[in-house]
Motif scaffolding. Structure first.
Motif, PDB file in Angstrom:
ATOM      1  N   CYS A 134       0.832  11.632  -4.591  1.00  0.00           N
ATOM      2  CA  CYS A 134       1.471  10.975  -3.548  1.00  0.00           C
ATOM      3  C   CYS A 134       3.064  10.952  -3.345  1.00  0.00           C
ATOM      4  O   CYS A 134       3.795  11.145  -2.277  1.00  0.00           O
ATOM      5  CB  CYS A 134       0.796   9.649  -3.034  1.00  0.00           C
ATOM      6  SG  CYS A 134      -0.640   9.629  -2.273  1.00  0.00           S
ATOM      7  N   SER A 165       0.827  -1.226  -0.022  1.00  0.00           N
ATOM      8  CA  SER A 165      -0.019  -0.137  -0.190  1.00  0.00           C
ATOM      9  C   SER A 165       0.849   1.107  -0.032  1.00  0.00           C
ATOM     10  O   SER A 165       1.849   1.287   0.638  1.00  0.00           O
ATOM     11  CB  SER A 165      -1.027  -0.120   1.333  1.00  0.00           C
ATOM     12  OG  SER A 165       0.004   0.017   2.378  1.00  0.00           O
ATOM     13  N   CYS A 166       0.452   2.312  -0.516  1.00  0.00           N
ATOM     14  CA  CYS A 166       1.099   3.699  -0.647  1.00  0.00           C
ATOM     15  C   CYS A 166       1.250   4.016   0.995  1.00  0.00           C
ATOM     16  O   CYS A 166       0.507   4.118   1.850  1.00  0.00           O
ATOM     17  CB  CYS A 166       0.363   4.661  -1.501  1.00  0.00           C
ATOM     18  SG  CYS A 166       0.754   6.228  -1.395  1.00  0.00           S
ATOM     19  N   LYS A 195       5.263   3.304  -8.113  1.00  0.00           N
ATOM     20  CA  LYS A 195       5.306   2.381  -7.017  1.00  0.00           C
ATOM     21  C   LYS A 195       6.628   2.768  -6.077  1.00  0.00           C
ATOM     22  O   LYS A 195       7.701   3.581  -6.577  1.00  0.00           O
ATOM     23  CB  LYS A 195       6.059   1.049  -7.469  1.00  0.00           C
ATOM     24  CG  LYS A 195       6.198  -0.146  -6.266  1.00  0.00           C
ATOM     25  CD  LYS A 195       6.310  -1.260  -7.030  1.00  0.00           C
ATOM     26  CE  LYS A 195       6.266  -2.404  -6.074  1.00  0.00           C
ATOM     27  NZ  LYS A 195       6.339  -3.881  -6.598  1.00  0.00           N
ATOM     28  N   PHE A 245       4.170   4.271  -4.415  1.00  0.00           N
ATOM     29  CA  PHE A 245       2.869   5.075  -4.208  1.00  0.00           C
ATOM     30  C   PHE A 245       1.695   4.976  -5.178  1.00  0.00           C
ATOM     31  O   PHE A 245       2.065   4.014  -6.438  1.00  0.00           O
ATOM     32  CB  PHE A 245       3.442   6.709  -4.378  1.00  0.00           C
ATOM     33  CG  PHE A 245       4.636   6.818  -3.708  1.00  0.00           C
ATOM     34  CD1 PHE A 245       4.629   7.285  -2.203  1.00  0.00           C
ATOM     35  CD2 PHE A 245       6.074   7.140  -4.220  1.00  0.00           C
ATOM     36  CE1 PHE A 245       5.653   7.621  -1.565  1.00  0.00           C
ATOM     37  CE2 PHE A 245       7.057   7.526  -3.408  1.00  0.00           C
ATOM     38  CZ  PHE A 245       6.930   7.584  -2.240  1.00  0.00           C
ATOM     39  N   CYS A 246       0.750   5.329  -4.676  1.00  0.00           N
ATOM     40  CA  CYS A 246      -0.277   4.904  -5.717  1.00  0.00           C
ATOM     41  C   CYS A 246      -0.625   6.140  -6.830  1.00  0.00           C
ATOM     42  O   CYS A 246      -1.240   5.780  -7.843  1.00  0.00           O
ATOM     43  CB  CYS A 246      -1.560   5.220  -4.913  1.00  0.00           C
ATOM     44  SG  CYS A 246      -2.197   6.745  -4.226  1.00  0.00           S
ATOM     45  N   ALA A 293      -0.599   0.308  -4.237  1.00  0.00           N
ATOM     46  CA  ALA A 293       0.489   1.003  -4.841  1.00  0.00           C
ATOM     47  C   ALA A 293       0.187   0.719  -6.476  1.00  0.00           C
ATOM     48  O   ALA A 293      -0.329  -0.287  -6.701  1.00  0.00           O
ATOM     49  CB  ALA A 293       1.719   0.400  -4.603  1.00  0.00           C
TER      50      ALA A 293
END
Length: 61
Positions: free
Chosen positions: A22, A2-3, A15, A17-18, A10
């Motif tokens: 972010c 997950s972010c 990656k 991050f989403c 993600a």
């Protein structure tokens, strides 16, 4: 995975991050000093003092 900023899944393109948003938030935290690695090393403290003195010295116009 997950972010680390918002906990959404993600995206491979950003990656880990989403989204670009972010990723940019994370970069901003690094650039503003929000993230820091604590140290008790005397050399690090001496370097920090020197940087602070340099930053506080008035610059000629």
């Amino acid at each position: 995975m997950s972010c680390p900023i918002c906990n959404r899944p993600a995206e491979p393109k950003f990656k880990p991050f989403c989204s670009k948003r972010c990723a940019d938030i994370d970069l901003g935290k690094w650039l503003t000093g929000s993230y820091a690695i604590p140290s008790n090393d005397l050399e690090d403290l001496d370097e920090l003092e020197e940087q602070l003195r340099h930053a506080e010295t008035p610059k000629p116009h």
